[in-house]
Write a protein that holds these residues in place. Structure first.
Motif, short mmCIF file in Angstrom:
data_model
loop_
_atom_site.label_atom_id
_atom_site.label_comp_id
_atom_site.label_asym_id
_atom_site.label_seq_id
_atom_site.Cartn_x
_atom_site.Cartn_y
_atom_site.Cartn_z
N ALA A 196 0.83 -1.21 0.00
CA ALA A 196 0.00 0.00 0.00
C ALA A 196 0.86 1.26 0.00
N HIS A 197 1.91 1.25 0.80
CA HIS A 197 2.82 2.41 0.87
C HIS A 197 3.43 2.70 -0.50
N LEU A 198 3.90 1.65 -1.18
CA LEU A 198 4.51 1.82 -2.50
C LEU A 198 3.50 2.28 -3.55
N LEU A 199 2.24 1.90 -3.37
CA LEU A 199 1.18 2.30 -4.29
C LEU A 199 0.57 3.65 -3.92
N ASN A 200 0.94 4.16 -2.74
CA ASN A 200 0.37 5.41 -2.22
C ASN A 200 -1.14 5.30 -2.03
N VAL A 201 -1.54 4.16 -1.45
CA VAL A 201 -2.95 3.93 -1.11
C VAL A 201 -3.00 3.42 0.33
N GLU A 202 -4.20 3.29 0.86
CA GLU A 202 -4.33 2.75 2.21
C GLU A 202 -4.30 1.23 2.19
N GLN A 203 -3.88 0.65 3.30
CA GLN A 203 -3.79 -0.81 3.43
C GLN A 203 -5.14 -1.45 3.20
N SER A 204 -6.21 -0.78 3.61
CA SER A 204 -7.55 -1.35 3.44
C SER A 204 -7.91 -1.51 1.96
N TYR A 205 -7.37 -0.64 1.11
CA TYR A 205 -7.60 -0.78 -0.33
C TYR A 205 -6.96 -2.06 -0.86
N VAL A 206 -5.72 -2.32 -0.45
CA VAL A 206 -5.03 -3.55 -0.86
C VAL A 206 -5.81 -4.76 -0.37
N SER A 207 -6.31 -4.70 0.84
CA SER A 207 -7.11 -5.80 1.39
C SER A 207 -8.36 -6.04 0.55
N ARG A 208 -9.03 -4.98 0.18
CA ARG A 208 -10.25 -5.11 -0.64
C ARG A 208 -9.93 -5.65 -2.03
N VAL A 209 -8.81 -5.23 -2.60
CA VAL A 209 -8.40 -5.74 -3.91
C VAL A 209 -8.14 -7.24 -3.81
N GLU A 210 -7.36 -7.63 -2.81
CA GLU A 210 -7.00 -9.03 -2.66
C GLU A 210 -8.18 -9.94 -2.37
N SER A 211 -9.20 -9.41 -1.76
CA SER A 211 -10.39 -10.21 -1.46
C SER A 211 -11.41 -10.18 -2.61
N GLY A 212 -11.15 -9.35 -3.61
CA GLY A 212 -12.08 -9.24 -4.73
C GLY A 212 -13.28 -8.38 -4.43
N ALA A 213 -13.20 -7.58 -3.38
CA ALA A 213 -14.33 -6.75 -2.97
C ALA A 213 -14.42 -5.46 -3.78
N VAL A 214 -13.35 -5.11 -4.48
CA VAL A 214 -13.34 -3.88 -5.26
C VAL A 214 -12.69 -4.17 -6.61
N ALA A 215 -13.24 -3.57 -7.65
CA ALA A 215 -12.64 -3.71 -8.98
C ALA A 215 -11.36 -2.88 -9.02
N ILE A 216 -10.41 -3.34 -9.78
CA ILE A 216 -9.12 -2.67 -9.87
C ILE A 216 -8.84 -2.34 -11.33
N SER A 217 -8.28 -1.17 -11.58
CA SER A 217 -8.02 -0.77 -12.96
C SER A 217 -6.83 -1.54 -13.53
N CYS A 218 -6.81 -1.63 -14.83
CA CYS A 218 -5.68 -2.30 -15.51
C CYS A 218 -4.37 -1.57 -15.20
N GLU A 219 -4.43 -0.25 -15.16
CA GLU A 219 -3.23 0.52 -14.86
C GLU A 219 -2.68 0.18 -13.48
N ARG A 220 -3.56 0.03 -12.50
CA ARG A 220 -3.13 -0.31 -11.14
C ARG A 220 -2.59 -1.73 -11.10
N ILE A 221 -3.22 -2.64 -11.83
CA ILE A 221 -2.72 -4.02 -11.88
C ILE A 221 -1.30 -4.04 -12.43
N TYR A 222 -1.05 -3.31 -13.50
CA TYR A 222 0.29 -3.29 -14.07
C TYR A 222 1.29 -2.63 -13.13
N GLU A 223 0.86 -1.63 -12.39
CA GLU A 223 1.73 -1.02 -11.38
C GLU A 223 2.11 -2.05 -10.32
N ILE A 224 1.13 -2.82 -9.88
CA ILE A 224 1.38 -3.87 -8.88
C ILE A 224 2.30 -4.94 -9.46
#
Length: 78
Positions: free
Chosen positions: A27-55
């Motif tokens: 989350a720190h490297l992405l400049n987002v909150e840890q809860s966002y990473v948690s939601r992405v990993e659980s599939g609770a939130v859609a993630i953009s292609c740009e963010r996926i490639y950044e990850i």
């Protein structure tokens, strides 16, 4: 039956754990909150292609590591 978003999230988590990173570190490297990473990993939130490639760049993984194959998607949705 899991959605593609859930599979991508699970694969992101696997790649993160393989690097021995916490959600907070990613989350720190992405400049987002840890809860966002948690939601992405659980599939609770859609993630953009740009963010996926950044990850993918940060975790040094390939497309095949994150995106499910077509056969996987067909098997999960049938």
């Amino acid at each position: 039956m899991r959605s593609v978003i859930e599979i991508i999230g699970k694969n992101i988590k696997l790649a993160r754990v393989k690097k021995d990173w916490s959600q907070a570190e990613l989350a720190h490297l992405l400049n987002v909150e840890q809860s966002y990473v948690s939601r992405v990993e659980s599939g609770a939130v859609a993630i953009s292609c740009e963010r996926i490639y950044e990850i993918m760049h940060l975790l040094e993984c390939d497309t095949d590591d994150i995106f499910p194959s077509i056969s996987t998607i067909k098997n999960k949705t049938n």
